[in-house]
Design a protein around this motif. Structure first.
Motif, PDB file in Angstrom:
ATOM      1  N   LEU A  84       0.824  -1.212   0.000  1.00 15.30           N
ATOM      2  CA  LEU A  84       0.000   0.000   0.000  1.00 15.30           C
ATOM      3  C   LEU A  84       0.856   1.259   0.000  1.00 15.30           C
ATOM      4  O   LEU A  84       1.802   1.379   0.767  1.00 15.30           O
ATOM      5  N   LYS A  85       0.511   2.210  -0.875  1.00 22.92           N
ATOM      6  CA  LYS A  85       1.157   3.519  -0.871  1.00 22.92           C
ATOM      7  C   LYS A  85       0.299   4.529  -0.098  1.00 22.92           C
ATOM      8  O   LYS A  85       0.683   5.039   0.933  1.00 22.92           O
ATOM      9  N   ALA A 118      -4.280   2.329  14.223  1.00 22.80           N
ATOM     10  CA  ALA A 118      -3.208   3.234  14.662  1.00 22.80           C
ATOM     11  C   ALA A 118      -1.850   2.845  14.078  1.00 22.80           C
ATOM     12  O   ALA A 118      -0.955   3.690  13.977  1.00 22.80           O
ATOM     13  N   LYS A 119      -1.708   1.579  13.684  1.00 26.63           N
ATOM     14  CA  LYS A 119      -0.434   1.107  13.130  1.00 26.63           C
ATOM     15  C   LYS A 119      -0.305   1.368  11.624  1.00 26.63           C
ATOM     16  O   LYS A 119       0.753   1.113  11.058  1.00 26.63           O
ATOM     17  N   ILE A 120      -1.376   1.828  10.986  1.00 30.52           N
ATOM     18  CA  ILE A 120      -1.303   2.114   9.549  1.00 30.52           C
ATOM     19  C   ILE A 120      -0.317   3.254   9.322  1.00 30.52           C
ATOM     20  O   ILE A 120      -0.492   4.351   9.848  1.00 30.52           O
ATOM     21  N   THR A 121       0.725   2.988   8.563  1.00 30.83           N
ATOM     22  CA  THR A 121       1.754   4.006   8.328  1.00 30.83           C
ATOM     23  C   THR A 121       1.524   4.781   7.048  1.00 30.83           C
ATOM     24  O   THR A 121       2.060   5.881   6.878  1.00 30.83           O
ATOM     25  N   ALA A 122       0.737   4.242   6.131  1.00 28.74           N
ATOM     26  CA  ALA A 122       0.446   4.945   4.882  1.00 28.74           C
ATOM     27  C   ALA A 122      -0.446   6.148   5.156  1.00 28.74           C
ATOM     28  O   ALA A 122      -1.301   6.118   6.050  1.00 28.74           O
ATOM     29  N   PRO A 123      -0.271   7.243   4.415  1.00 31.03           N
ATOM     30  CA  PRO A 123      -1.194   8.374   4.540  1.00 31.03           C
ATOM     31  C   PRO A 123      -2.619   7.948   4.180  1.00 31.03           C
ATOM     32  O   PRO A 123      -2.817   7.166   3.246  1.00 31.03           O
TER      33      PRO A 123
END
Length: 291
Positions: free
Chosen positions: A147-148, A220-225
């Motif tokens: 995922l970007k 909360a762990k999703i790092t993608a914008p």
């Protein structure tokens, strides 16, 4: 009179009337043909896809009971001007055949990854509307390296994200509410086996009736914008939406610290169905975010 209108069957019929209006609007959209289409093998079934345009890839995931055309006909021509657009039809929807395979967000998100594998796409932006947004959240959790950026349109990652009335409707849906609806007409037009309509409905209704929660910690762990787009009256609980945005790093005093990489948009005077007709607004926010 009001109590009669508020019965589950009547509420769903009113929703279907709104979908008819949306379908009419979509049919007037600028028509573009896919550069390619077909079926990708995915976890024991076949998933239908269409590809438009060239450029950085974005994968589109439709809402429950929808087809690609019903959900994305207006947005695809705009996105395809500068992007490679891959639109999917999830298990049992549209061209994708019905399967007895148990429906789950994890399985459907893995199907998305299998289609990307088939099309040789290492990573992509993912955009999902409603049910497709739920699957997009799941994809972000289980396939973060693929995922970007993530675009969530009128979707939640847990049952509590909906207002009470919406959650109640999910539990009272019946196949007969959908009989001869525009959803069935769209299904009959492209489904490989029209006789599976009722089985498809039963499968989807059973899934809708199950409470779900992908977990605050996982979000909360999703790092993608992440770009969240919501209508002000689309059935999403805005208190829960604010909490979601906070989990993603938003809701800060940006004059005193860096602006969050995730964005929240609330479009006024819009319901769950009418929101997808706001092509100019949705595309504008998406295009700015994805740039």
């Amino acid at each position: 009179m009001m109590k009669k209108l508020l019965k589950p069957g009547n509420l769903i019929k009113l929703l279907l009337i709104a979908i008819i209006m949306t379908s009419a609007s979509q049919s007037k959209a600028q028509q573009v043909k896919p550069s390619s289409s077909g079926y990708a093998p995915a976890n024991g079934t076949q998933v239908y896809y269409e590809v438009y345009g060239e450029g950085k890839p974005i994968v589109l995931l439709h809402g429950a009971y929808y087809t690609i055309e019903m959900n994305w006909a207006q947005l695809i021509p705009e996105l395809a001007k500068t992007r490679k657009v891959i639109a999917l039809e999830l298990q049992g929807h549209g061209h994708t055949p019905f399967s007895d395979r148990k429906l789950s967000s994890a399985t459907l998100a893995n199907d998305v990854e299998k289609v990307m594998d088939y099309l040789k796409i290492d990573s992509a932006d993912i955009a999902g509307y409603s049910f497709g947004g739920h699957i997009a959240y799941q994809f972000a959790i289980q396939s973060p390296k693929r995922l970007k950026k993530l675009v969530i349109i009128s979707a939640v990652y847990k049952t509590e994200g909906w207002v009470t009335e919406v959650a109640g409707i999910f539990k009272k849906m019946k196949p007969e509410f959908f009989a001869n609806s525009p959803l069935q007409v769209a299904y009959d037009a492209v489904a490989p086996d029209k006789t599976k309509w009722n089985k498809f409905l039963e499968q989807m209704i059973a899934l809708a009736g199950e409470p779900y929660n992908l977990g605050d910690a996982n979000i909360a762990k999703i790092t993608a914008p992440v770009l969240i787009i919501s209508g002000d009256n689309d059935g999403m609980d805005k208190i829960e939406l604010a909490k979601t945005y906070k989990l993603l790093g938003g809701g800060v005093a940006a004059d005193m610290q860096p602006m969050p990489k995730s964005h929240l948009v609330i479009i006024p005077n819009q319901s769950h169905v009418s929101l997808m007709q706001q092509t100019k607004a949705i595309f504008g926010f998406m295009d700015s975010f994805l740039q």
